[in-house]
Write a protein that holds these residues in place. Structure first.
Motif, mmCIF file in Angstrom:
data_model
loop_
_atom_site.group_PDB
_atom_site.id
_atom_site.type_symbol
_atom_site.label_atom_id
_atom_site.label_comp_id
_atom_site.label_asym_id
_atom_site.label_seq_id
_atom_site.Cartn_x
_atom_site.Cartn_y
_atom_site.Cartn_z
ATOM 1 N N GLY A 16 87.359 31.789 77.401
ATOM 2 C CA GLY A 16 88.680 32.357 77.638
ATOM 3 C C GLY A 16 89.774 31.301 77.584
ATOM 4 N N ASP A 22 94.848 38.585 74.350
ATOM 5 C CA ASP A 22 93.987 39.669 74.810
ATOM 6 C C ASP A 22 92.535 39.209 74.935
ATOM 7 N N GLU A 23 92.059 38.458 73.932
ATOM 8 C CA GLU A 23 90.674 37.979 73.977
ATOM 9 C C GLU A 23 90.481 36.996 75.135
ATOM 10 N N SER A 55 90.386 38.945 78.431
ATOM 11 C CA SER A 55 89.134 39.688 78.511
ATOM 12 C C SER A 55 87.976 38.776 78.897
ATOM 13 N N LEU A 74 88.290 37.626 82.612
ATOM 14 C CA LEU A 74 87.947 38.687 83.564
ATOM 15 C C LEU A 74 86.455 38.993 83.538
ATOM 16 N N THR A 75 85.850 38.899 82.353
ATOM 17 C CA THR A 75 84.386 39.059 82.276
ATOM 18 C C THR A 75 83.697 37.965 83.074
ATOM 19 N N ALA A 91 93.510 34.112 84.167
ATOM 20 C CA ALA A 91 93.880 35.302 83.382
ATOM 21 C C ALA A 91 95.288 35.774 83.732
#
Length: 932
Positions: A833, A843-844, A847, A850-851, A872
């Motif tokens: 990230g 966006d990637e 994501s 948060l993952t 994030a």
């Protein structure tokens, strides 16, 4: 002569790239000799200019004076052919002048007139060469200060401060250090500290700096109540100075520090380690004066601490007789303290007579006044070993009991030491027992010939005790019943056992236990148990509790040899519950149970057993065995995650090993490792450095030295000495490479790279990581090392927005999934990230972060989860998506509840975001939560 000249040039090039030390000195000596052999004075000049510098750095004052005089004479005769500066990056002739006056001053053999002549000659050369006078003023200041003409020194210091610096001024490090020393010597402690701290903060260093400067402010730090800074300065100063005998003054300052801070054992250890340095440089008498005064202060403190009778190892050297005088036997701390004061006074008087001042007498008064100063700054790398609590046996019968107990534990060397006293007993049965013990120990120590000569005495004692059957048996079997392991002795025992029905019960037991011991040695536990059972029944029948218990311990060893730890532990519990168990047997059983418990993961219970065994061994006076027992206790406390207790046990084990003349290197490694775990990183670094030095001298295999070097690097890094840590990690990687231990080599390179990156040396860091990745792939089974290296390289690439990061992250993620390493998977996802964010792929990036947060949270690592969410949220807020960032910030605050710094940062940032959104009430509420 082309070939010798080519060799000479090779030597010069090698000298210029070799660090100061014995190797460099040898090269210089060879170069001078070769130039003389060639007969070329210009080449000899090049060699001798380097010889002067080498001798100055290595404390060879006589060589330095002679070499300089030769060079100066040739320069004065022909300045064109013999220029003052060879442009080789080293000290030029005018710079070397500064060393000459200081060297003459350092010995009362040189008169004040000679020193003044050198200073005047120096000034005339400087003026003739058109040089500034800063270097001359520095030399005159040093002369006045060292002679005790403090008013003159202060006037020259002020003049020097107002004089423009030039190419022959002291460097920043040396200049600050020198003035700081003068300030400390004239009771201006605060000013001394400021100068040294400026020097450290500026990163200034030189040949003996910053170690000299740090040693000069040890007392000022203490008097200012800044104990932590004092301890750090001491440990760093000593570590940097301890390998060069020319640093005698620096070490002397550190010895005094140890003595007046409650570290008397450390002070004694430093005295013993460096006392031989007194004989290193015969002309550096002023350093001898400083060192002798320091020794006197330290040994007085050792005496005051109740250890005045402690021998001072190394003081008996013939080379030290000129300092301390003739002495019968070893020097005690108290006696050597008095001799040191006397020597310092004698030398000081010679200096004061030469200088016409009382400077050295006043210096000694200041040292004596330290008796009234005491500071509590504990350093735990050394400690006095408490005297063994056992009393000396009063007579031969008491010695008999002591020897029996020692033998029952298995303390072979201590038993041998006790036997001569015990063998004075009149009872022939007791003498027979003692002789049996001696025979068994001699066989165990591979001294069979001595045992064979002793056997007739044992047999005679048996007959005198009326034990004819046993005497006849041993007459027939020789050394078979005492542990001699040959095909003949085994066969003889088997035959005797087959015909043993008519023998007394004790003799049958003796045969059976002897055969059981041989089976145990041959890794035949079942056979050993069979014979042990026979022996136990026989000794019980003979009512010999001692040997019955010995047999039980042998049987327990056999059970453990079969890998049946549960049964072995049960037998040990039962044995230790017996009331008739002797101290020796109890200590042995406790030590065995400690090992069993350690092997089965019950570390704390095992450590308690080991501690109790230590107590019993202390009662028995089993010194060597006590050291080994403390080592076992330390290992168990360390494995039980209580390194604090491990430190104290290892420290005692190391001291006992040292006093017994044993090899304490392995113990010191363990001690340093435990000290690092408890946070004593600076002390650990010093000890790891000592261990590594010993391993180098012993030519220990590269892999072992590499492990020590890597631990030294970790300790240095933890201490904040990152420059030295980089070097130590680099050396460790070289050694691991020599040992073909690829995973460890790659990890050392990775740690080195992390430090470089910390100081923005990103190109060098990435280069190292790329090499480390290639090396790590040579050890694919070392998954932990491989993933660490690849992950670190990916992070380095990602920080630069380099797409090469992502294949590495993919590989690490795949390995994490393959090996069920869920935390690593979350961590590498977080790294992905951050790399995506560098590339603007918002966006990637969000994501992935948060993952990662979900993965951390699922594992219960809420702090890491909050950290990923905070990242994030920042990405969102920084890319004009503040509304989307708000819930992510809130989640980060929730997850970070147990991590106040994370919560504070996240809350403050969230408040700013809410304020920008016009949600002022929510912003105030969030901020209020932080303030409360």
């Amino acid at each position: 002569m082309a070939r010798p000249k080519k060799r000479f040039q090779q030597l010069i090039e090698e000298i210029d790239r070799t660090p100061w030390g014995p190797a460099e000195q040898a090269l210089v000596t060879e170069a001078v000799a070769l130039a003389v052999e060639i007969g070329d004075e210009r080449l000899e000049y090049e060699a001798r200019m380097r010889q002067t510098a080498s001798a100055n750095m290595n404390g060879a004052t006589d060589v330095m004076l002679n070499s300089f005089a030769w060079c100066l004479a040739h320069h004065d005769a022909d300045p064109q052919r013999f220029p003052a500066d060879l442009d080789n990056g080293g000290a030029d002739l005018m710079w070397q002048f500064k060393w000459m006056a200081a060297s003459l001053r350092s010995s009362p053999a040189f008169s004040q007139e000679q020193i003044a002549a050198v200073l005047d000659d120096m000034e005339s050369h400087y003026r003739a060469a058109g040089l500034g006078v800063s270097g001359v003023l520095t030399a005159r200041f040093e002369d006045a200060w060292d002679a005790g003409r403090l008013d003159d020194a202060e006037r020259l210091r002020v003049q020097l401060e107002a004089t423009p610096r030039d190419d022959h001024s002291h460097c920043d490090a040396c200049g600050r250090s020198q003035i700081a020393g003068f300030f400390a010597d004239t009771d201006r402690d605060a000013e001394a500290i400021v100068l040294v701290e400026e020097m450290i903060e500026g990163g200034f260093s030189c040949g003996e700096e910053p170690e000299h400067a740090l040693s000069r402010v040890l007392l000022p730090y203490l008097r200012a109540g800044r104990f932590d800074e004092a301890k750090t300065a001491h440990l760093r100063s000593y570590r940097l100075a301890k390998d060069n005998p020319d640093n005698l003054r620096i070490v002397a300052n550190n010895i005094v520090f140890a003595a007046i801070t409650g570290n008397e054992a450390r002070a004694l250890a430093l005295v013993e380690k460096h006392i031989a340095w007194l004989a290193h440089d015969g002309l550096n008498v002023d350093a001898h004066f400083a060192a002798l005064a320091a020794l006197a202060v330290a040994l007085d403190r050792v005496t005051a601490a109740g250890h005045g009778d402690t021998p001072v190892r190394g003081a008996e050297s013939a080379a030290l007789v000129p300092f301390f005088g003739e002495h019968d036997g070893t020097w005690s701390a108290a006696d050597l303290a008095a001799a040191s004061w006397a020597a310092a006074e004698r030398i000081g008087a010679a200096f004061d007579e030469r200088d016409g001042t009382d400077g050295h007498a006043r210096s000694l008064e200041r040292m004596r006044a330290l008796a009234d100063e005491q500071y509590d700054v504990p350093i735990r790398s050394d400690a006095f070993v408490a005297p063994v609590t056992s009393s000396v046996p009063a007579d031969a019968d008491a010695w008999f009991e002591r020897a029996i107990q020692l033998a029952q534990f298995g303390a072979e060397h201590e038993t041998l030491e006790a036997l001569p006293h015990a063998l004075e007993v009149a009872d022939p049965a007791k003498r027979a027992q003692l002789l049996s013990m001696r025979l068994g120990i001699l066989i165990a120590l591979d001294r069979a010939e001595e045992a064979l000569q002793l056997l007739p005495e044992r047999i005679a004692a048996l007959r005198a005790a009326g034990l004819e059957a046993q005497a006849d048996l041993e007459q027939r079997l020789g050394l078979a019943t005492f542990g001699l392991d040959t095909p003949e002795t085994k066969a003889a025992l088997e035959e005797a056992i087959a015909d043993a029905d008519d023998l007394p019960a004790w003799s049958r037991g003796d045969l059976a236990i002897s055969r059981a011991a041989l089976h145990l040695r041959a890794s035949e536990p079942d056979a050993a148990l069979d014979h042990a059972e026979v022996a136990a029944r026989s000794f019980t029948e003979a009512e010999d509790t001692r040997l019955a218990n010995t047999t039980t311990l042998l049987a327990i060893s056999a059970v453990l040899g079969k890998g049946d730890f549960e049964a072995g532990a049960a037998l040990l519990d039962r044995l230790l519950a017996q009331d008739d168990l002797s101290t020796g047997h109890r200590a042995q059983a406790l030590q065995t149970r400690a090992r069993v418990r350690g092997g089965t993961g019950s570390y704390l219970e095992g450590a308690a057993d080991a501690d109790e065994s230590c107590r019993l061994l202390a009662e028995l006076g089993a010194t060597r065995a006590l050291g080994e027992a403390h080592l076992l206790a330390g290992a168990l406390w360390e494995d039980g995650d209580d390194p604090e207790k491990a430190v104290s046990r290892y420290r005692l084990a190391a001291r006992i090993a040292g006093e017994a003349g044993g090899d304490a290197t392995g113990v010191d490694f363990r001690l340093a490792r435990a000290m690092l775990r408890v946070g004593d990183a600076e002390e650990a670094a010093e000890l790891f450095g000592d261990v590594l030095q010993r391993e180098e001298e012993a030519e220990t295999p590269a892999g072992s030295r590499a492990m020590t070097a890597s631990m030294l690097a970790r300790a240095l890094a933890t201490s904040g000495e990152f420059g030295q840590a980089v070097g130590a990690f680099g050396y460790a990687s070289e050694l691991f490479g020599q040992a073909e231990e690829h995973a460890d080599q790659a990890m050392s390179m990775t740690e080195q790279a992390k430090i470089l990156a910390r100081f923005d040396e990103h190109d060098d860091a990435i280069s190292l990581l790329e090499s480390a990745a290639e090396i790590a792939r040579k050890a694919p089974d070392a998954v932990g090392a491989l993933t660490e290296v690849l992950h670190s390289l990916g992070q380095a690439y990602g920080g630069r927005g380099d797409e090469r990061a992502f294949p590495l992250f993919d590989e690490v993620a795949a390995l994490a999934q393959e090996h069920d390493a869920a935390w690593l998977l979350a961590d590498v996802t977080d790294s992905r990230g951050r790399a995506l964010a560098e590339l603007g792929r918002v966006d990637e990036a969000v994501s992935a972060a948060l993952t990662a947060a979900d993965g951390f949270a699922e594992l219960g690592d809420l702090g890491s989860a909050g950290g990923s969410e905070l990242f994030a949220a920042r990405v969102l807020a920084g890319n004009e998506r503040p509304s989307d960032a708000v819930p992510v910030y809130r989640s980060a605050i929730e997850h970070g509840a147990a991590h106040p710094p994370l919560v504070q940062v996240a809350a403050l940032e969230l408040g700013n975001v809410l304020e920008a959104l016009g949600r002022h009430g929510e912003a105030a509420e969030v901020r209020a939560g932080v303030e409360s």
